[in-house]
Scaffold this motif. Structure first.
Motif, PDB file in Angstrom:
ATOM      1  N   UNK A  58       0.856  -1.189   0.000  1.00 38.23           N
ATOM      2  CA  UNK A  58       0.000   0.000   0.000  1.00 38.23           C
ATOM      3  C   UNK A  58       0.892   1.238   0.000  1.00 38.23           C
ATOM      4  N   UNK A  59       0.672   2.109  -0.978  1.00 38.53           N
ATOM      5  CA  UNK A  59       1.440   3.348  -1.105  1.00 38.53           C
ATOM      6  C   UNK A  59       0.468   4.519  -1.068  1.00 38.53           C
ATOM      7  N   UNK A  60       0.603   5.361  -0.073  1.00 35.63           N
ATOM      8  CA  UNK A  60      -0.286   6.520   0.090  1.00 35.63           C
ATOM      9  C   UNK A  60      -1.752   6.119  -0.019  1.00 35.63           C
ATOM     10  N   UNK A  61      -2.086   5.025   0.637  1.00 37.87           N
ATOM     11  CA  UNK A  61      -3.463   4.587   0.681  1.00 37.87           C
ATOM     12  C   UNK A  61      -3.939   3.806  -0.521  1.00 37.87           C
ATOM     13  N   UNK A  62      -3.057   3.572  -1.503  1.00 41.21           N
ATOM     14  CA  UNK A  62      -3.429   2.842  -2.716  1.00 41.21           C
ATOM     15  C   UNK A  62      -2.677   1.515  -2.765  1.00 41.21           C
ATOM     16  N   UNK A  63      -3.420   0.433  -2.905  1.00 40.59           N
ATOM     17  CA  UNK A  63      -2.794  -0.884  -2.968  1.00 40.59           C
ATOM     18  C   UNK A  63      -2.295  -1.169  -4.371  1.00 40.59           C
ATOM     19  N   UNK A  92      -4.548   3.294 -13.493  1.00 35.88           N
ATOM     20  CA  UNK A  92      -3.256   3.767 -12.989  1.00 35.88           C
ATOM     21  C   UNK A  92      -2.094   3.079 -13.697  1.00 35.88           C
ATOM     22  N   UNK A  93      -0.987   3.807 -13.785  1.00 34.28           N
ATOM     23  CA  UNK A  93       0.294   3.258 -14.208  1.00 34.28           C
ATOM     24  C   UNK A  93       1.277   3.480 -13.066  1.00 34.28           C
ATOM     25  N   UNK A  94       1.821   2.386 -12.541  1.00 34.45           N
ATOM     26  CA  UNK A  94       2.832   2.475 -11.493  1.00 34.45           C
ATOM     27  C   UNK A  94       4.222   2.439 -12.122  1.00 34.45           C
ATOM     28  N   UNK A  95       5.177   3.041 -11.432  1.00 34.02           N
ATOM     29  CA  UNK A  95       6.558   3.046 -11.902  1.00 34.02           C
ATOM     30  C   UNK A  95       7.414   2.293 -10.894  1.00 34.02           C
ATOM     31  N   UNK A  96       8.189   1.340 -11.403  1.00 34.37           N
ATOM     32  CA  UNK A  96       8.925   0.403 -10.550  1.00 34.37           C
ATOM     33  C   UNK A  96      10.409   0.451 -10.896  1.00 34.37           C
ATOM     34  N   UNK A  97      11.240   0.619  -9.914  1.00 33.36           N
ATOM     35  CA  UNK A  97      12.688   0.683 -10.121  1.00 33.36           C
ATOM     36  C   UNK A  97      13.351  -0.591  -9.605  1.00 33.36           C
ATOM     37  N   UNK A  98      14.357  -1.065 -10.364  1.00 37.81           N
ATOM     38  CA  UNK A  98      15.179  -2.211  -9.980  1.00 37.81           C
ATOM     39  C   UNK A  98      14.331  -3.461  -9.798  1.00 37.81           C
ATOM     40  N   UNK A  99      14.113  -4.184 -10.884  1.00 41.39           N
ATOM     41  CA  UNK A  99      13.242  -5.357 -10.830  1.00 41.39           C
ATOM     42  C   UNK A  99      13.783  -6.466  -9.949  1.00 41.39           C
ATOM     43  N   UNK A 100      15.094  -6.490  -9.708  1.00 41.09           N
ATOM     44  CA  UNK A 100      15.650  -7.490  -8.808  1.00 41.09           C
ATOM     45  C   UNK A 100      15.279  -7.215  -7.349  1.00 41.09           C
ATOM     46  N   UNK A 101      15.096  -5.938  -7.044  1.00 40.30           N
ATOM     47  CA  UNK A 101      14.664  -5.503  -5.711  1.00 40.30           C
ATOM     48  C   UNK A 101      13.556  -4.465  -5.927  1.00 40.30           C
ATOM     49  N   UNK A 102      12.396  -4.892  -6.414  1.00 35.13           N
ATOM     50  CA  UNK A 102      11.396  -3.949  -6.918  1.00 35.13           C
ATOM     51  C   UNK A 102      10.821  -3.032  -5.845  1.00 35.13           C
ATOM     52  N   UNK A 103      10.704  -1.767  -6.227  1.00 34.08           N
ATOM     53  CA  UNK A 103      10.067  -0.782  -5.351  1.00 34.08           C
ATOM     54  C   UNK A 103       9.405   0.270  -6.215  1.00 34.08           C
ATOM     55  N   UNK A 104       8.213   0.732  -5.830  1.00 32.69           N
ATOM     56  CA  UNK A 104       7.542   1.792  -6.596  1.00 32.69           C
ATOM     57  C   UNK A 104       8.231   3.131  -6.372  1.00 32.69           C
ATOM     58  N   UNK A 105       8.256   3.954  -7.403  1.00 34.42           N
ATOM     59  CA  UNK A 105       8.857   5.284  -7.291  1.00 34.42           C
ATOM     60  C   UNK A 105       7.871   6.324  -7.811  1.00 34.42           C
ATOM     61  N   UNK A 106       7.762   7.435  -7.093  1.00 30.71           N
ATOM     62  CA  UNK A 106       6.885   8.513  -7.523  1.00 30.71           C
ATOM     63  C   UNK A 106       5.412   8.144  -7.411  1.00 30.71           C
ATOM     64  N   UNK A 107       4.577   9.048  -7.879  1.00 30.91           N
ATOM     65  CA  UNK A 107       3.134   8.832  -7.865  1.00 30.91           C
ATOM     66  C   UNK A 107       2.701   8.082  -9.109  1.00 30.91           C
ATOM     67  N   UNK A 108       1.633   7.266  -9.010  1.00 31.45           N
ATOM     68  CA  UNK A 108       1.129   6.603 -10.218  1.00 31.45           C
ATOM     69  C   UNK A 108       0.525   7.615 -11.177  1.00 31.45           C
ATOM     70  N   UNK A 109       0.598   7.287 -12.460  1.00 33.66           N
ATOM     71  CA  UNK A 109       0.030   8.132 -13.507  1.00 33.66           C
ATOM     72  C   UNK A 109      -1.402   7.683 -13.769  1.00 33.66           C
ATOM     73  N   UNK A 110      -2.321   8.630 -13.904  1.00 39.23           N
ATOM     74  CA  UNK A 110      -3.713   8.328 -14.224  1.00 39.23           C
ATOM     75  C   UNK A 110      -3.913   8.502 -15.727  1.00 39.23           C
TER      76      UNK A 110
END
Length: 370
Positions: A58-63, A92-110
């Motif tokens: 969950x990121x900023x209330x969004x799963x 939504x479009x989520x942005x993910x950095x480093x697929x080996x250690x995945x983590x979302x970055x920034x806000x999702x795009x609508x």
């Protein structure tokens, strides 16, 4: 998506092979699991590791969930992954950095319509994605189906033509929830290829025939130039495709049933000289026109890497993998004296459908591609 499960259950491919477990390095607090020496996946791949770090995050209330594609966005320095559909939520479009250690970055795009209002899970089923050289997003939706181009801010700019017979019945010959699922772009950025998850009713026979749409960039945008015929294994569908070299595709085939779980295979196919089947009404009558394919990886037979599954799986490493990213494996020595030549990093991402019994899982492979 596995709303596809209702359909796939009737056409499952059973895999009657018991899978050996492999020792894994201890998991970190973020859920990364990496095999210390590579685990062979027949016939031409190795499993590197997996991560469940994104699962139910969950990121900023969004799963985060429902991820059905992976597309490299060089401007952000991250991968883009769209949510296919989720009720009345905005697309939504989520942005993910480093697929080996995945983590979302920034806000999702609508993703928004021409009038600026958001698409939602009720008006779009965004299964495929590619990023153009100028940074715009190309997204295929299963609803109509459609292929739309969005600006960097998420506003729709145009829609590519899709042949009338690809529309969902009764308007066309496609089955609901089995249309344009896969999407890829050439490294030059001048060729887009979209793949049908299911078959058209006009392509008779055993239901194994699929069509790919090829678009080429012109002065006035992308224009449809040809259709390509492809044949899946018995009971399989196509959730994703990825171009890994000019004219060469890695194609994911998949199936699911309640007693077997997920079956995933990867095939390579050279489409550079594929015949145009646009005028072929029934591929079952011209089987020689479908492209050849070569099995690269029966992912279901990979060692389980110590993974656990929330539902029945022959291999607990499996889940509803629908997204795929491919890039050259620089400095990789997994395949002997040839070094990294022909070796590619292949990342699979599963769509959990926001379902507690499924997992958003990133699986890292290295594959020898022709």
């Amino acid at each position: 998506m596995i709303g596809d499960r209702v359909r796939a259950a009737a056409t499952v491919v059973a895999a009657g092979v018991l899978l050996a477990s492999a020792a894994v390095a201890p998991a970190s607090a973020h859920g990364q699991h990496h095999h210390p020496s590579r685990a062979t996946c027949p016939p031409a791949a190795s499993a590197v590791g997996y991560s469940d770090a994104l699962d139910k995050l969950v990121v900023d209330g969004q799963e985060i969930g429902g991820l059905s594609n992976l597309a490299w966005d060089s401007r952000r320095g991250s991968y883009a992954a769209s949510v296919d559909n989720h009720g009345s939520d905005p697309s939504r479009v989520w942005f993910i950095r480093d697929l080996s250690h995945p983590r979302p970055v920034g806000d999702p795009l609508i993703l928004r319509k021409l009038d600026g209002t958001p698409y939602t899970g009720e008006t779009a089923d965004n299964e495929g994605m590619a990023v153009l050289p100028d940074g715009r997003f190309v997204v295929s939706s299963e609803v109509e189906p459609s292929i739309r181009i969005f600006s960097r801010s998420g506003l729709q700019q145009q829609e590519l033509p899709v042949p009338a017979r690809f529309a969902v019945a009764p308007k066309g010959e496609a089955t609901e929830n089995a249309t344009l699922e896969g999407l890829t772009i050439s490294r030059s950025g001048r060729i887009l290829i979209a793949s049908m998850e299911g078959t058209l009713s006009g392509d008779t026979g055993d239901g194994s025939f699929r069509r790919l749409l090829v678009y080429a960039k012109s002065r006035h945008g992308f224009r449809l130039t040809k259709q390509i015929g492809y044949r899946v294994d018995d009971g399989m569908r196509i959730p994703e495709i990825a171009e890994y070299a000019p004219g060469k595709l890695l194609i994911m085939e998949a199936a699911w049933s309640a007693d077997v779980g997920n079956t995933i295979t990867l095939y390579a196919s050279d489409i550079s000289h594929a015949r145009d089947v646009s005028r072929v009404q029934d591929l079952a009558t011209t089987r020689n026109l479908v492209v050849h394919k070569r099995l690269i990886d029966d992912v279901t037979k990979c060692p389980d890497l110590g993974a656990t599954a929330k539902e029945t799986q022959l291999n607990p490493l499996m889940d509803n993998f629908e997204a795929m990213a491919v890039k050259p494996a620089i400095n990789d020595r997994s395949f002997g004296a040839s070094g990294h030549r022909g070796a590619y990093d292949v990342t699979l991402l599963s769509d959990d459908n926001f379902n507690e019994s499924q997992t958003t899982r990133v699986l890292d492979l290295v594959a020898q591609l022709p």
